[in-house]
Each structure stands twice: as structure tokens, then as C-alpha cells.
Design a protein around this motif. Structure first.
Motif, PDB file in Angstrom:
ATOM      1  N   THR A 115      -6.560   4.913  -6.263  1.00  0.00           N
ATOM      2  CA  THR A 115      -7.722   4.923  -5.917  1.00  0.00           C
ATOM      3  C   THR A 115      -7.660   6.647  -5.442  1.00  0.00           C
ATOM      4  N   ARG A 175     -14.179  -1.932  -1.423  1.00  0.00           N
ATOM      5  CA  ARG A 175     -13.420  -2.125  -1.462  1.00  0.00           C
ATOM      6  C   ARG A 175     -12.236  -1.166  -2.382  1.00  0.00           C
ATOM      7  N   ARG A 176     -10.806  -0.795  -1.153  1.00  0.00           N
ATOM      8  CA  ARG A 176      -9.956   0.308  -2.318  1.00  0.00           C
ATOM      9  C   ARG A 176     -10.533   1.366  -1.909  1.00  0.00           C
ATOM     10  N   VAL A 199       0.847  -1.052  -0.053  1.00  0.00           N
ATOM     11  CA  VAL A 199       0.151  -0.228   0.036  1.00  0.00           C
ATOM     12  C   VAL A 199       1.218   1.345  -0.180  1.00  0.00           C
ATOM     13  N   ASN A 225      -6.740  -4.371   5.050  1.00  0.00           N
ATOM     14  CA  ASN A 225      -6.721  -2.073   4.998  1.00  0.00           C
ATOM     15  C   ASN A 225      -5.818  -2.159   6.274  1.00  0.00           C
ATOM     16  N   GLN A 244      -9.038  -3.648   1.800  1.00  0.00           N
ATOM     17  CA  GLN A 244      -8.101  -3.094   1.397  1.00  0.00           C
ATOM     18  C   GLN A 244      -8.245  -0.881   1.050  1.00  0.00           C
ATOM     19  N   ASN A 245      -9.064  -0.982   2.161  1.00  0.00           N
ATOM     20  CA  ASN A 245      -9.699  -0.554   2.180  1.00  0.00           C
ATOM     21  C   ASN A 245      -8.064   1.214   2.854  1.00  0.00           C
ATOM     22  N   PHE A 255      -2.999   5.204  -2.986  1.00  0.00           N
ATOM     23  CA  PHE A 255      -3.621   5.897  -2.843  1.00  0.00           C
ATOM     24  C   PHE A 255      -3.158   7.285  -2.626  1.00  0.00           C
ATOM     25  N   GLU A 272     -16.515   0.956  -4.698  1.00  0.00           N
ATOM     26  CA  GLU A 272     -14.911   0.419  -5.140  1.00  0.00           C
ATOM     27  C   GLU A 272     -13.730   1.816  -5.559  1.00  0.00           C
ATOM     28  N   GLY A 273     -12.907   1.745  -4.940  1.00  0.00           N
ATOM     29  CA  GLY A 273     -11.908   3.493  -5.807  1.00  0.00           C
ATOM     30  C   GLY A 273     -12.554   4.464  -5.754  1.00  0.00           C
ATOM     31  N   ARG A 308      -1.596  -1.318  -4.096  1.00  0.00           N
ATOM     32  CA  ARG A 308      -2.356  -0.217  -4.206  1.00  0.00           C
ATOM     33  C   ARG A 308      -2.385   1.118  -3.524  1.00  0.00           C
ATOM     34  N   TRP A 355      -4.017  -0.915  -8.449  1.00  0.00           N
ATOM     35  CA  TRP A 355      -5.077   0.044  -8.524  1.00  0.00           C
ATOM     36  C   TRP A 355      -4.753   1.405  -7.911  1.00  0.00           C
TER      37      TRP A 355
END
Lengths: 585, 585
Positions: free
Chosen positions: A555, B399-400, A499, B456, B423-424, A524, B290-291, A522, A553
Motif C-alpha cells: 500500500t 482493505r489494506r 505488517v 487492522n 488489514q488497514n 505500507f 483497496e490499497g 502487508r 501486499w
């Protein structure tokens, strides 16, 4: 294992007396199979009663002798169990030294100084080219003299060298400050209050705390040389006079819950170690670092590397004269032992032109040595090229550690053996992970061949300040003057399942690297800081090959989603849309 | 699918003209199978040209009618593709309303206000019982009048109601402030500069920004009622006059890259939505989130729940008169439909005493209804007890997403259907996840039966301020006046493979919960903030059973490692030393 109670050697806590010689006698008299047990409490050690010894410490200042408190030499199968004891030191010295030991554990101890060998001050005012700083005279005695700020301790005086600003609202190195503290002229304004004048390119913030760096890098908190199977467990090191734990020429090292963190018993403190946390150079076997915390350090928390050396003169086809180049890494009488494998590196490409087995090695001085090999030295090799010892390279397992905020980076690792960096939390102010390697400036050697970086969390404070080689949150940045695409310096690096919380563009930088996977991560976006880095692409690859930026991924809207390349063809980058599981690595 | 170009309806960007009626006509004339395409650019909408409609919005203030800009009613198989368009609103109104639609996608749009329905001000001075705040008169016009701070917009005026302080050095709600802003008396000192006097228990910090809350909670950013298969993709909502996206009585909802975040085009802003981000009540089917990013909201980013109602009078064995109790959740003509399943809850234990199938449902007024069932109502049920609709309960995949800093919590979820939160990244100033449920105050219903919270990252800013029901970073806190150990409110909750960065003691709080697993998580200690929470144990369990605190990993010394229990026996807690893999959940 026999129990040896320290009290039987007259060692009692909370007396204020120095028991250094009692400790040393206890160890001398029980060289094998002993568990040394301490009563909890405070133990004091004074420089005046230290043992003096000529020792050559890697990546530390060179001095004629070091001041030792505890010395464990040639011991086997021993445990030093502090039972929660706190060791408090007075003056520059090395708390614990292990030489030529085997199967030794040091545990349940705290280490601190009565007057730490770094200081702290609170910024009170800041304007124009001057600031006012309050330095508690009880904790960090000092005075201004001819413009210098002189820290004074128990029979020592040291001038201010450098300072690092911590943001008190976050506990972290302040955004975009890093190493920018200028040379200053000091004047005392009142009890503990000093005016510092200088060319402040970034003015410190009133209310923030400066860690004031003075004193040379002479004594590690713990020093181990030429030991095997050493474990350090449940240690809290709150300050040092140099590197935190320095291990060199050792085999199999284990660190569990070893914390280089500020002491917080008497309120909030920001400083911990004087320099690096765990500095592990020229070791072999397996190094495990688990559940450790690093916060408030003035240099890298974890640094694993070898020491490369320069060829001064080719003496014959099998023999050469070499030299230690870095002035902080001298006098290694065991840099190479007969039977070990040494690689010959071209100084420009850092390409290995062959290897040979050592026949003999002997120092001419602390700066020079003669080394002879069983086989012939490659013909292309000559004066100015470099050697590295391939036998003295360890594998590393680095798991569930907290790389908290401090000066410089998180992890530096340069070794060809397998490296696993997983489940850590990074809050470094510089890059989180640096794979370096050079033979031209720092002479810290080691091409990586097998590195897995997985399931870690990289917080948005990573890369908020500038330090050398920090070109991405993960920076693969060997110092190769003329990289050779056919002989990449690093290879086999997989970064997956992590992450990243990113406030700025540069995520991954890699130079002279082959076989690089970045997948299943991921990303962010953070808006906590303003983007500032000169690297403007998300990924930058320079002279790399076989790079796979797989399925990751995102975000939020990242600052950049670009891939920038130099000195390579686009076909070397594939962006396959598959996610790799952490277990597949 | 036929392409319908908005320009063919006279809808052009960057004209300043209001095209609301043109949009509505375009939708009316193409009720099926149309992809509506916009040119990129700015589109303005004015309250004066809005459509007025009586609508009952869940968890919003009750008003006779709402002001609608875009209205999609009874549409099927449609896509509204903004193509990057920016919708700018003038005055209180609802940007997008979907009623009785099926298979509709709304995407590629930004929503903001010319003058947002929340304001911002910078704290300039603060001392004693007063502060000075600069409120940019161009962005947020306002005046002081008889001690009130009155915000003025395009034909509207609203007094200051509340304020939330953001720390500009971190971009987050300031530590330990939360809802503590007092009632103030305002006076104007100069152009945009106001003095606010009040009982400041925590004085704001000069330099920090206050989000100044005014205006009622009337219009959601996007409102969907009784729709099926609705997707929201690539939306940026920068301000609202109420909830961000409100969906009620819908089936199957999909949110991808829907961001409730401050607009940052013109410098740094902190405010985004007026209240919650995604408020999803009384829905069914599957909800996917998501996202998405949520930052700067003035209430919970994601809230998934049902609405429970109170029994006013038993009319006969099959029929009762019910009432909507919460004044913000009234007039739901479709609260129950024939064939749906309703559960009967004891008001003290919140235990279900049985279920029945709805035969008929009709409103008597916006506050009252008559409901009849196919079967008999359980005999123990009477006036004062509660009903919940079990059919209108969704499952959730979350998610995410980035649950950034704002007022209140991260996720509220209360549903018996499967919930996956994975996965947040959480940066909430209150607790990160709240499993609530009550039938006595908020009447937000839903016992959880199957919740997985895995993989997460919970940052150390979680739980830095106080809000209702925030008793742990994860707080399972149903409002059960008299919990019944044999009928736990929540059950089947597994928390594994997460990273928690903790500055304070309370990690997990659970009340009236059976079957709770907390295993394989990594806990790191943070020293960024001073511990402050009244809950002093790491784990607190109240009236729970079958709790398993398995193998978790701790780095650093946590504030507490205690497990505190109440109203239950110790044997209900097991601490099995095994690690569960995320995949095993």
C-alpha cells in the motif's frame, strides 16, 4: 506449599534498613516447597551489606567477585512473591541471583536504584562542536574533572562512556543518531549544567534527552545459572547495572509480563536497563516470552544464543584444549557436561564437520579448558576452528511482546531448535529481528533451522539508526567469512502475515540462508523519515538458496521494490503468486 | 474496445495549453466502447476555459455553477488511461466529472494544482499571542490586508479560514492541537514572513508546518453522479478544491491504489486534499476500497453515508413535503426514485416507524421536494421527523488502506449493508473509525447492521486531537437525542483480531448499539504521548445491549481497564474468556 512470611525473618518494608542477609537466611532455611510472601512497600539494599561471590556471567564484564543481594541457591519448588514490593538498590550489585534451582517462580516485584547506574540529561543548547546539558544533581549527581564527566553515587564514581539521544516528541531514539555520540570533554557551567565539547557529527536537539551511559556491565538485574523450570512473572525492572535478566545453562524458562521499562512514577524517564533486556545464553528446553515490554534499553531487548569457543590445540584424536575468546564470556565451568553433544565448526565457512558426545570437560583457567569426547574429532578440524554445544540450545516462543524503542535491535536469536515469533509489536531503532551467529568476533553461536515470524507489526521507526548487522528490518546476518552455498548457515525461515510500515528500502536481508519464505505480508509506505540506509533494495540475498518471495501486499509506493542478489543464481529466487495463511506455517 | 489516442484530438503533453475542450470533444465523439490513451507528461487546465454547469454536490458548498475540466457524460464501457500523465489545474475547478456513466474506468493519473487551493507555511517564531510564519511566495502567494491574510492565485483571492499544525519530526498532526487554531490578525513583516496575532490556546511549535486552509468547498477532485460500475485505479490526487473523490447516487464503485497524498516531487509537503478523501454518499451496490493511501487531508479520508431529509409538512396519507436540511447537501433531484424504499424515522429516537415504496419524487426548489408513496405513511410520523432512502445504501469492503495522519477521523461509515474493514493501518489524529448517523445536525444517515472490523493496526497517534464524536479509537456515536433501548440505532458490530497501540484510556465507545463483540484483539500500551482524553474508561457503553468483551490480550499497563456503562444494565455486558478467530467472524 508452605507459606513463609518475610516479616517472620524481620523483613519489613519502608524502613530503609538493608534486609539482604535476612532474605538470604530465609531462603537458606527453607530450601524446598516454600512460598515466600512479602508485604507490599519499599525494600532497600546496600552494596555494603551484599554477599560477595565469584561468578562468571555470560556477556558481562569479568570481575573477581559480584555483589549479591538476594541469593536463592539449590532451592526447589519455591515461589518468591513480592506482592507488589519495590526493591531499591544502592550501588553496584545484583538484585536477585538463582543458582542450581529447580521449579522456582519469582513474581510481583519491581527493581530500581536510588541512583541508577545510567543517567539522564536534557540538552539545553547545541551549536558547533559543543552542547549544554542539564543533569539533575538530585537524581544523577556528577561533576566535571579534567575534562571527564564523572558520575558519583553511593560510594562509587564512574566516567561517562557513551550517550544515546531520545526524541522527547516521540519517546524514541532520535532518527539517524544511534551510536553516533562522540567522545566529549566536559566542563561545569553551573548547578547541574555542563558543557560537552566533541566532534558532533549529528548535533543533539535542544529539548531532547540523553541517556548518559556510565559504569561497567557487571551485575544483571536477575541472574540465573544452571537452573531448571524457572518462571518470572509480573516484574518491572527500571534500571540495572548490566544485563536485565541473564539466564545461562538453564532448562525451561518462562517470562510473562516481565517489563524492562523506565520508571515513570516521578515524571517522564527514558532510561531503563543498562544493556540487554533478557539475555539468555547456553540454555535448553523451551523458553517462553509473553506479554513483556522493553523500552529505553541500552542494548538488545531479547538475545537468545549459545557461546561458541575456539580450539587452541589438538591434544589427541579425542581431546583438545579450547579457549573462551570473548572477554565478556569466560569461566563457564559447565560449558559442556558429559553426555552433551558438541559440533565442530570450520572457522571460515562455519560449516559443521561433525559432532561428538562429551566425555569430560574441565577448566584450566577462566579462559581455557580441556574437553574430551567419546568419539574421534573430525580430521579436518584443527586449532583456530570452533566448537558449539548443540545440547545447550533452546526453542523459543516469543508472543505479544512490545519491543519498544531503545539502543540497538529488537530480538537476536540463534538456535537450531524451533523458534516462533508472533503477534509482537516492534519499535526498535535498529533492525527488529536479527538472526546472527558467528565464531570469529562475538562467539555467539547457533544456526537457525526452524523459525516462524508471523502476525507481527513492525513500525516505521524500525531501522532509523545504524547498529552492527542491521541490514534490513529483518536481518539474517551470520558472520560467515566464506559462506558455503552447499552448507548454508541458517535455514527454514518463514515470514508471513506480518505488517511492515517502511520509510526506507531494506526490508529483508539474508546471507547464507536456505529455505526462506516471505509471503502474505502487508507492506505500507511511511513518509515519517527520510530514507537513509546504505542497502538500497527491498530484498537483499547473499549466498542464499530456495528463497520464495510469495504474494505480499503493498500500500503506497515503496522506496524500492527490487530484489538484489549476490553470490547466487537468480533461479534460487521464486516469486510465486500465492498467499500462505498464518495457520499453514 | 477501440483505442482512442488523445493526440488525435490535438491533446499533447507539456505544451502549457489548455486541452479541456479537446478532451470533452473526444469523450462526446466516443460515447461507447473506447479506451482513451494519453501520452505521459503534464497537461494544464485553466478555469478560464472550463465548462460551466449547475451541479448539486453532496456535502459541498452550494454555488450556481461549477467549473469543469474533463466531463464524461452518459458514457458506457470506457477507459480513461492517463498512462502516468499529470494533470495540473489553474484556479478553482473540477478535474474530472462523470455523469450518468456505466462501466467506466479512470486510471493512471495524477492531479495537482499550479497553486494549490490550500497553502502551507513554516512557523518561525511563537510567543505569547503571536506567531511568525513564513509562506513561500512562489508557491503560495498571499498578502496581509486589513488584518486578513489573503491568498491569491490565478484570478482568485481567498482569506485564511483555518490552520492545522503538522509536527515535522513525525509528519503527523501535532499532538493535542486538532482544530484549536484561533482566528488571527495578520501583518506582513517581510518577503513571505507574516505575523499572526490571536488567542493561541496552544502555541504552534517553531519549525512545524501549518496547513493554511482557505477557499470554499466547491469542486471535488473527481465527481461521479448517478453512475454504475465505475473503477478508479492508480490515481494520485495531491490537492483539490473540495472533496477528493465524491460519488453520489452511484451503484458499484471500485477504488484501487487511489491516493490522496501530498505531492513530494519538490521536497516535503504536508497538504493534500482540501477536505475529505473519498466521500461516498447515497450510493448502492458494493463499494471496494483497496490499497489506497490517505495522508495530509483536511477532513475524513473515507466517508460512506446516506443523506437523511426532514419532513416539512404532511400533505396527505401518502404524500409529504420534505426538505434538505444541511446547506451543503441540496438539490438532489434523484434523492429518491420510484420503486425505491424509504424509511420513516422518529426525530428523537431515530427509530424507524416503518418503510414505504416511492411512487414519485419531484423537487420544488433546491431545498424542497414532494414525495409520494405507494403505501400509507405511518400515522406517528409528522413534520420534523426524518426520511432515509434504504435503497441507496451500499455495502463496503475496505482493505489494506493506509489511513494516514490528517485533520479529523479515519473512516466514517453509516450503512445497513455489510461492511468489512480489514488489514488497514490507521494513523488518524482523531478516532480511527466512526460509526455515526443522525437526522438532526449533519443529516448523514445510515444505521449499521453488519460491520466486521478485523486484522487492522491502530497506531498510537490515533485520537491525539479532539474532533466531533471522537470518543474512542473506535467510536460508535450516532446522534440520537433520546435513544430507545428497544430500538438500538446500530447493531451487529464485531471487532476482532486487531492491534491497538494505546497511549490514552478510551478504546471503544458505543451508544445505542445492540450486538457488539470485541474479542481476540491485542492491546499494547504506548508512552509516546500524555493521556488527555476526557473519556477515562477503556470501554464506554451508553444505552447498549448484548455487548461481549471477550478474550483480549494486553501488553504493558494500560491507562484504564475499566468498563463504564450508562443508561443500561450490567447484565448487558458479558466478558467471556474465549478468543474468536478472525475467520469465524
Amino acid at each position: 506449599m508452605k507459606k513463609v512470611r518475610a516479616e517472620n525473618y524481620g523483613i519489613r518494608p519502608d524502613t530503609g534498613a538493608d534486609h539482604g542477609e535476612d532474605f538470604r537466611r530465609m531462603f537458606r532455611e527453607n530450601p524446598q516447597g516454600a512460598a515466600f510472601l512479602l508485604q507490599p512497600g519499599r525494600y532497600d539494599f546496600y552494596r555494603e551489606n551484599a554477599l560477595h561471590r565469584e561468578l562468571f556471567l555470560s556477556n558481562s564484564d569479568d570481575v573477581p567477585e559480584r555483589n549479591l543481594a538476594l541469593l536463592l541457591e539449590g532451592m526447589e519448588n519455591a515461589v518468591l512473591d513480592g506482592g507488589g514490593a519495590e526493591f531499591v538498590f544502592h550501588g553496584p550489585m545484583m538484585p536477585v541471583t538463582l543458582l542450581d534451582c529447580k521449579d522456582v517462580t519469582v513474581k510481583n516485584l519491581a527493581i530500581d536504584w536510588e541512583i541508577p547506574l545510567s543517567a539522564e540529561g536534557e540538552v539545553r543548547e547545541a551549536a558547533g562542536n559543543e552542547i549544554q546539558v542539564f543533569i539533575d544533581p538530585k537524581k544523577y549527581p556528577c561533576r566535571a574533572e579534567n575534562g571527564a564527566l564523572i558520575f558519583t553515587g553511593e560510594n562509587w564514581e564512574e566516567p561517562l562512556r557513551h550517550a544515546v539521544e531520545f526524541d522527547v516528541s516521540t519517546g524514541k531514539v532520535r532518527y539517524d543518531t544511534g551510536d553516533c555520540f562522540p567522545k566529549v570533554e566536559a566542563a561545569e557551567l553551573g548547578e547541574g549544567l555542563f558543557r560537552l565539547k566533541g566532534d558532533f557529527s549529528r548535533l543533539p536537539q535542544p529539548g531532547n534527552v540523553l541517556v548518559l551511559r556510565h559504569s561497567p556491565r557487571v551485575h544483571a538485574g536477575i541472574f540465573a545459572d544452571s537452573c531448571r523450570e524457572v518462571s518470572f512473572e509480573h516484574l518491572n525492572i527500571h534500571s540495572t547495572g548490566g544485563l536485565g535478566v541473564l539466564c545461562q545453562f538453564c532448562e525451561d524458562l518462562n517470562f510473562v509480563d516481565v517489563n524492562l521499562v523506565p520508571d515513570r512514577k516521578n515524571g517522564r524517564r527514558f532510561l531503563s536497563g543498562h544493556d540487554d533486556g533478557l539475555h539468555l545464553s547456553n540454555n535448553r528446553g523451551v523458553i517462553t516470552v509473553e506479554g513483556c515490554c522493553f523500552e529505553g534499553l541500552m542494548d538488545d531487548p531479547l538475545n537468545v544464543h549459545g557461546t561458541s569457543v575456539r580450539i587452541a590445540e589438538m591434544m589427541d584424536s579425542h581431546t583438545l584444549r579450547g579457549e573462551f575468546v570473548h572477554p565478556q564470556s569466560l569461566g563457564f565451568s559447565r560449558w559442556a557436561l558429559p553426555g552433551q553433544e558438541v559440533s565442530f565448526l570450520n572457522r571460515r565457512s562455519l560449516k559443521s564437520l561433525g559432532t561428538a558426545i562429551v566425555k569430560s570437560f574441565s577448566l584450566l583457567s577462566k579462559g581455557e579448558f580441556v574437553i574430551a569426547f567419546d568419539g574421534k574429532i573430525p580430521e579436518e578440524i584443527g586449532a583456530g576452528d570452533a566448537l558449539e554445544n548443540l545440547t545447550n540450545t533452546p526453542s523459543l516462543i516469543c508472543r505479544r511482546n512490545l519491543f519498544g524503542s531503545g539502543r540497538a535491535r529488537g530480538i537476536l536469536v540463534s538456535t537450531p531448535k524451533p523458534v516462533l515469533i508472533e503477534q509482537n509489536l516492534f519499535e526498535s531503532s535498529g533492525c527488529a529481528i536479527l538472526l546472527a551467529g558467528d565464531a570469529n568476533q562475538w562467539y555467539e553461536s547457533g544456526s537457525c533451522r526452524d523459525v516462524v515470524i508471523r502476525d507481527n507489526v513492525f513500525r516505521d521507526c524500525c531501522l532509523t539508526s545504524d547498529y552492527q548487522f542491521c541490514d534490513g528490518v529483518i536481518s539474517i546476518c551470520p558472520e560467515v567469512p566464506e559462506p558455503d552455498a552447499d552448507a548454508p548457515f541458517h535455514s527454514g525461515i518463514r515470514i508471513a502475515g506480518n505488517v511492515f510500515h517502511l520509510y526506507d528500502a531494506p526490508l529483508l536481508y539474508a546471507k547464507s540462508t536456505a529455505g526462506l519464505l516471505f509471503s502474505g505480508n502487508r507492506l505500507f509506505r511511511s513518509h515519517a523519515y527520510k530514507p537513509r540506509h546504505p542497502q538500497k533494495a527491498l530484498f537483499t540475498f547473499d549466498c542464499c538458496s530456495d528463497v520464495n518471495v510469495g504474494k505480499n501486499w503493498v500500500t503506497g509506493k515503496l522506496v524500492s521494490d527490487e530484489i538484489s542478489i549476490a553470490r547466487m543464481e537468480e533461479k534460487e529466487i521464486s516469486c510465486e503468486d500465492y498467499e500462505i495463511s498464518v495457520e499453514q506455517l
